[in-house]
Design an enzyme around this catalytic site. Structure first.
Site, PDB file in Angstrom:
ATOM      1  CG  ASP A  75     -79.587 -48.949   0.266  1.00  0.00           C
ATOM      2  OD1 ASP A  75     -79.863 -49.514   1.338  1.00  0.00           O
ATOM      3  OD2 ASP A  75     -78.440 -48.524  -0.008  1.00  0.00           O
ATOM      4  CB  SER A  76     -82.661 -53.251   2.589  1.00  0.00           C
ATOM      5  OG  SER A  76     -83.718 -52.474   3.115  1.00  0.00           O
ATOM      6  CG  ASP A 114     -81.316 -45.878   2.407  1.00  0.00           C
ATOM      7  OD1 ASP A 114     -80.570 -45.001   2.871  1.00  0.00           O
ATOM      8  OD2 ASP A 114     -81.145 -47.098   2.572  1.00  0.00           O
ATOM      9  CE  LYS A 144     -80.781 -45.522   6.067  1.00  0.00           C
ATOM     10  NZ  LYS A 144     -79.534 -45.927   5.396  1.00  0.00           N
ATOM     11  CD  GLU A 146     -74.929 -47.094   3.416  1.00  0.00           C
ATOM     12  OE1 GLU A 146     -73.760 -47.355   3.049  1.00  0.00           O
ATOM     13  OE2 GLU A 146     -75.859 -47.923   3.346  1.00  0.00           O
ATOM     14  CD  GLU A 212     -76.716 -51.944   8.866  1.00  0.00           C
ATOM     15  OE1 GLU A 212     -77.030 -50.886   8.271  1.00  0.00           O
ATOM     16  OE2 GLU A 212     -76.850 -53.082   8.374  1.00  0.00           O
TER      17      GLU A 212
HETATM   18  O1  KIV Z   1     -81.647 -50.055   3.532  1.00  0.00           O
HETATM   19  C1  KIV Z   1     -81.868 -50.352   4.723  1.00  0.00           C
HETATM   20  O2  KIV Z   1     -82.761 -51.148   5.052  1.00  0.00           O
HETATM   21  C2  KIV Z   1     -81.022 -49.729   5.731  1.00  0.00           C
HETATM   22  C3  KIV Z   1     -81.155 -50.168   7.160  1.00  0.00           C
HETATM   23  C4  KIV Z   1     -80.680 -51.553   7.367  1.00  0.00           C
HETATM   24  C5  KIV Z   1     -80.456 -49.237   8.057  1.00  0.00           C
HETATM   25  O3  KIV Z   1     -80.249 -48.900   5.409  1.00  0.00           O
END
Ligand code: KIV
Length: 295
Positions: A75-76, A114, A144, A146, A212
Site C-alpha cells: 500500500d506504499s 497488501d 499481507k 498489519e 518494520e
Molecule cells: O506497503 C509497503 O511497502 C509495506 C512495506 C514497507 C512493509 O508494507
C-alpha cells in the site's frame, strides 16, 4: 529465463537437501515457483529470503528475473504511485490493477497483495472478502495485513479459507497517527508486546511476518521465538529475510529515505539525465536523426 537464481531452498520440508540439489535453488531443479513452504525451508536452513515492493509489470519482470523471492504490491503505492502523503487513502480498487499487473509479470516470485487501511479492520468477514478479491480479481498468491494480536481473528479466517497470509508488526504505517509518527517500535518494555504480537500472528496461521522499524536485538528475540520466518524492514540482520521498497533502494524516491535503506542505484538521476538529453536533442534538432526516419 532463469528460474533458479534466488536463494530459496529446493527440498520441501527435508532437513538436508538431496546431494544433487543445490540448497539455494541455483540448480536446474530449483523451485519453478516460490511457495510458502520455501519460506519455511529457508528459515530451517538459514537461507535469507529477499523481497521488494513492485507496483507494475516492468519492475516485476526485472525483480522476478533477478531472483527476488517475493514481490509485495504494497500500500506504499499510495505514496509511490498515487502521490498521497500517507498510505491511508489507498483503496482495494486502486491496488487490484497494480497487483494484477505484477502477478501477470512474474514466473517465479511469490506475489503478496497488501490489504489497505479500512479493508479488514471491521472483522473476519470483511477481511476474508478483501483477501478473496485480491486472489480472484488480481491473481495474488498471498495477502499481507498489519497488526498482531488485534488482527488475529482476521488472519485466522483468511488462512482457514486457504489463502496464505503474511503478517506485519512493529511500525505499521496504517496506524501512523495512532503511533504518533514514524517511531521505532518494541523498545524497552514494549519488546514483550512485539513478541506477543508475533506469536499471535504465528498462532493465527500466517506463513511469515514482516517486522518494520524495530531494534535489531528485539528482532532477533522475535525471530528466535518463532517457527515462521521473520522478514525485516529496518529490523537489522538477525531476521530471516529482508524487504525494501523498490523506489527507495533504487534511488527513485525524491527526498529523504529511512536510515535503514541502502541505495543500490540512482535511477532518479539516470532518468533525469535522459529526459534532459531528449529535450535538448529535440530543441536542437539532433533528434530524430535520419536513422530514425521511415522512408
Ligand atoms: O506497503 C509497503 O511497502 C509495506 C512495506 C514497507 C512493509 O508494507
Amino acid at each position: 529465463m532463469s528460474e533458479s537464481t534466488a536463494p530459496v531452498p529446493t527440498a520441501p520440508d527435508s532437513p538436508e537437501p538431496a546431494p544433487e540439489q543445490h540448497p539455494y535453488g541455483h540448480a536446474p531443479d530449483g523451485p519453478k515457483r516460490v511457495r510458502t513452504r520455501h519460506f519455511h525451508n529457508a528459515k530451517k536452513q538459514g537461507i535469507p529470503i529477499t523481497g521488494l515492493t513492485s507496483y507494475d509489470m516492468l519492475t516485476a519482470q526485472i525483480f522476478d528475473q533477478a531472483g527476488i523471492d517475493f514481490l509485495l504490491v504494497g500500500d506504499s503505492a499510495g505514496n509511490n504511485v498515487f502521490g498521497y502523503e500517507t498510505t491511508l487513502p489507498v483503496t482495494v480498487d486502486e491496488l487490484i490493477p497494480l497487483t494484477r499487473a505484477v502477478a501477470r509479470a512474474v514466473t517465479r516470485a511469490l506475489v503478496v497483495a497488501d490489504m489497505p487501511f479500512g479493508s479488514y479492520e471491521s472483522g473476519a468477514d470483511q477481511a476474508l472478502s478483501t483477501a478473496v478479491r485480491f486472489m480472484k480479481e488480481a491473481q495474488a498468491h498471498a495477502v499481507k495485513l498489519e497488526g498482531g494480536v488485534r488482527s488475529h481473528k482476521q488472519i485466522r479466517r483468511i488462512v482457514s479459507a486457504g489463502i496464505p497470509v503474511m503478517g506485519h508488526i512493529g511500525f505499521t504505517p496504517q496506524s501512523e497517527h495512532g503511533l504518533g509518527g514514524h517511531i521505532i517500535q518494541g523498545r524497552g518494555d514494549a519488546a514483550q508486546n512485539l513478541i506477543d504480537d508475533a506469536l499471535a500472528v504465528q498462532e493465527a496461521g500466517a506463513f511469515a511476518v514482516v517486522l518494520e522499524m524495530v531494534p535489531g536485538s528485539v528482532a532477533k528475540r522475535v525471530t528466535d521465538a518463532l517457527d515462521i520466518p521473520t522478514i525485516g524492514v529496518g529490523a537489522g540482520p538477525s531476521v530471516n529475510g529482508q524487504l525494501l521498497v523498490w523506489t527507495d533502494f533504487a534511488g527513485m524516491t525524491d527526498g529523504r529515505v529511512p536510515r535503514f535503506v541502502r541505495q543500490y542505484a540512482n535511477v532518479r538521476q539516470v532518468l533525469t539525465d535522459a529526459v534532459h538529453n531528449f529535450r535538448d536533442d529535440v530543441n536542437s534538432g539532433v533528434y530524430p536523426a535520419p536513422e530514425h526516419n521511415y522512408e
